[in-house]
Every structure is written in structure tokens, then in C-alpha cells.
Scaffold this active site. Structure first.
Site, mmCIF file in Angstrom:
data_model
loop_
_atom_site.group_PDB
_atom_site.id
_atom_site.type_symbol
_atom_site.label_atom_id
_atom_site.label_comp_id
_atom_site.label_asym_id
_atom_site.label_seq_id
_atom_site.Cartn_x
_atom_site.Cartn_y
_atom_site.Cartn_z
ATOM 1 N N GLY A 110 0.831 -1.194 0.000
ATOM 2 C CA GLY A 110 0.000 0.000 0.000
ATOM 3 C C GLY A 110 0.865 1.243 0.000
ATOM 4 O O GLY A 110 2.026 1.195 0.417
ATOM 5 N N GLN A 166 2.700 10.157 1.353
ATOM 6 C CA GLN A 166 4.031 9.533 1.362
ATOM 7 C C GLN A 166 4.857 9.920 0.133
ATOM 8 O O GLN A 166 6.078 9.752 0.129
ATOM 9 C CB GLN A 166 3.910 8.003 1.414
ATOM 10 C CG GLN A 166 3.358 7.490 2.725
ATOM 11 C CD GLN A 166 3.262 5.977 2.704
ATOM 12 O OE1 GLN A 166 2.296 5.418 2.192
ATOM 13 N NE2 GLN A 166 4.278 5.313 3.235
ATOM 14 N N CYS A 181 5.962 -0.031 6.995
ATOM 15 C CA CYS A 181 5.485 1.102 6.204
ATOM 16 C C CYS A 181 6.633 1.543 5.299
ATOM 17 O O CYS A 181 7.789 1.547 5.734
ATOM 18 C CB CYS A 181 5.107 2.238 7.158
ATOM 19 S SG CYS A 181 4.616 3.772 6.346
ATOM 20 N N LEU A 182 6.330 1.905 4.067
ATOM 21 C CA LEU A 182 7.400 2.310 3.134
ATOM 22 C C LEU A 182 8.112 3.584 3.590
ATOM 23 O O LEU A 182 9.224 3.857 3.153
ATOM 24 C CB LEU A 182 6.851 2.464 1.710
ATOM 25 C CG LEU A 182 6.401 1.147 1.048
ATOM 26 C CD1 LEU A 182 5.847 1.414 -0.351
ATOM 27 C CD2 LEU A 182 7.531 0.129 0.983
ATOM 28 N N HIS A 214 -4.252 1.089 7.571
ATOM 29 C CA HIS A 214 -2.939 1.732 7.635
ATOM 30 C C HIS A 214 -2.884 2.926 6.672
ATOM 31 O O HIS A 214 -2.488 4.031 7.060
ATOM 32 C CB HIS A 214 -1.868 0.692 7.284
ATOM 33 C CG HIS A 214 -0.471 1.215 7.217
ATOM 34 N ND1 HIS A 214 0.530 0.769 8.045
ATOM 35 C CD2 HIS A 214 0.102 2.154 6.405
ATOM 36 C CE1 HIS A 214 1.651 1.420 7.753
ATOM 37 N NE2 HIS A 214 1.423 2.254 6.759
ATOM 38 N N GLU A 215 -3.300 2.693 5.424
ATOM 39 C CA GLU A 215 -3.233 3.758 4.407
ATOM 40 C C GLU A 215 -4.222 4.875 4.725
ATOM 41 O O GLU A 215 -3.924 6.051 4.534
ATOM 42 C CB GLU A 215 -3.494 3.198 3.003
ATOM 43 C CG GLU A 215 -2.517 2.117 2.542
ATOM 44 C CD GLU A 215 -1.052 2.453 2.760
ATOM 45 O OE1 GLU A 215 -0.683 3.639 2.734
ATOM 46 O OE2 GLU A 215 -0.264 1.514 2.984
ATOM 47 N N HIS A 260 -2.874 7.371 7.087
ATOM 48 C CA HIS A 260 -1.914 8.326 6.504
ATOM 49 C C HIS A 260 -2.613 9.618 6.066
ATOM 50 O O HIS A 260 -2.026 10.691 6.119
ATOM 51 C CB HIS A 260 -1.244 7.719 5.261
ATOM 52 C CG HIS A 260 -0.012 6.920 5.548
ATOM 53 N ND1 HIS A 260 1.104 7.465 6.128
ATOM 54 C CD2 HIS A 260 0.296 5.615 5.300
ATOM 55 C CE1 HIS A 260 2.048 6.532 6.238
ATOM 56 N NE2 HIS A 260 1.585 5.390 5.746
HETATM 57 ZN ZN ZN Z 1 2.516 3.585 5.692
#
Ligand code: ZN
Length: 193
Positions: free
Chosen positions: A46, A51, A93-94, A137-138, A141
């Protein structure tokens, strides 16, 4: 097609609340395509617009397994409309390369969003599924909330950040006990059953 720069933990943009998407312009469509490419290039499941430096309510998710066909889903102006239960799992998380901490999420969720054509759709993500976790999670953000804010074990979190050369924990941003409890009201009922 382009691989975008991913902002790391400590970047102010990750803490800002994102704006609703108005018209789904050509620019938005290209952004979503580039986000999908960027997610795949980084082996993520995701990626949310903040981000990659865009504070708009859009994220992409693909939880298909290695042997399956790609199945990217674009969520625009998403809303979690119902949820049940809770599930614990390590999450990454990226924006936090190589850092994983135990995070509690709703087990089941139902989410409503628009696709790239501006059509509304609803997805139900099964109990404790990766899809359910990834969407939550997304979605966080978009409100400037990061997975570590949900972490119950602050020591594990501090260590995961340190070990991976990430910015120090922003303790003031963490959800307090009461906020976590409010998020998990459903889960309390389940536990009492
Ligand atoms: Zn993340």
C-alpha cells in the site's frame, strides 16, 4: 510511468491532514499510476499520497500474492463505514524502511471510496485479513496518523526506529490510552463475550 520519491518518517508532510479530492483530473490519474508503480518497485502492499508528497485523500493497495495477478485498488476520498473486532500483527510502512512493530487494528472493516472514474464502490475486508490491515494503515496516513502511533509497546517502537536509522519517536503524536480505547470500543465488546 515513474517511480516517485517516498518521504521518510520525520518529514512534516506525513503529519499533515490531507484534503478531499475534487475533480479527478488527468494529473490525479497519473499520480495514482505512478503510486502503483512506486508501491511495486518497493515491494509494498500500500502507498498513500502524502508519502509521495501530495496531501490529498488518495491511496493505493495491492495485497495479491506473488503467484497471483496484480490487483491494484485505488481509493479516493475513502471512509471506513463499519468495523468489528480487533487483530494484532507486525506492521511496516514504506516511510519506515525495515522497521516493524506490533500494531492493533480492527479485524473487519467496510470501506467506501471513489475509483479513478469517480464511481463509488464499497469493499468489505475479511476478519484479520491483510487487506483490512492495509486499508486501515493507508487510511490513517490521510489524517497524518502513522502505524507507530498505534503501537502499544513504546520500547519496541523506539528500538525499531533506532535500529533502522530513522528519526526519533515523536512521542507527542502517539495516540494515548484513551484514544486507543475509543478506537477499539468494538473490540471490548468482543472480549467480554
Ligand atoms: Zn505507511
Amino acid at each position: 510511468m515513474a517511480i516517485l520519491k517516498i518521504f521518510k518518517y520525520g518529514s512534516e508532510i506525513l503529519r499533515q491532514k490531507s484534503k478531499e479530492v475534487g475533480k479527478i483530473s488527468k494529473k490525479i490519474k497519473i499520480l495514482a499510476e505512478n503510486m502503483i508503480d512506486t508501491m511495486y518497485a518497493n515491494n509494498g502492499v500500500g502507498l498513500a499520497a502524502p508519502q509521495v508528497g501530495e496531501n490529498i485523500r488518495l491511496f493505493v493497495v495491492d495485497v495479491s500474492l506473488e503467484n497471483e495477478k496484480y490487483n491494484p485498488i485505488v481509493f479516493i476520498n475513502p471512509k471506513i463505514i463499519s468495523h468489528e473486532g480487533a487483530s494484532h500483527e507486525k506492521e511496516g510502512c514504506l516511510s519506515f524502511p525495515n522497521a516493524f512493530v506490533d500494531v492493533r487494528r480492527y479485524a473487519y472493516i467496510k470501506v467506501k471510496a471513489l475509483n479513478l472514474s469517480g464511481k463509488p464502490f464499497i469493499i468489505e475486508a475479511k476478519d484479520g485479513s491483510l487487506l483490512s490491515r492495509a486499508i486501515q494503515h493507508e487510511n490513517d496516513h490521510l489524517d497524518g496518523i502513522l502505524f507507530i502511533d498505534h503501537a502499544r509497546n513504546i520500547f519496541e517502537t523506539i528500538k525499531a526506529l533506532e535500529d533502522n536509522g530513522l528519526a526519533p519517536l515523536e512521542k507527542d503524536k502517539m495516540l494515548d490510552e484513551e484514544e486507543i480505547e475509543n478506537l477499539l470500543v468494538e473490540d471490548k465488546t468482543t472480549e467480554n463475550e
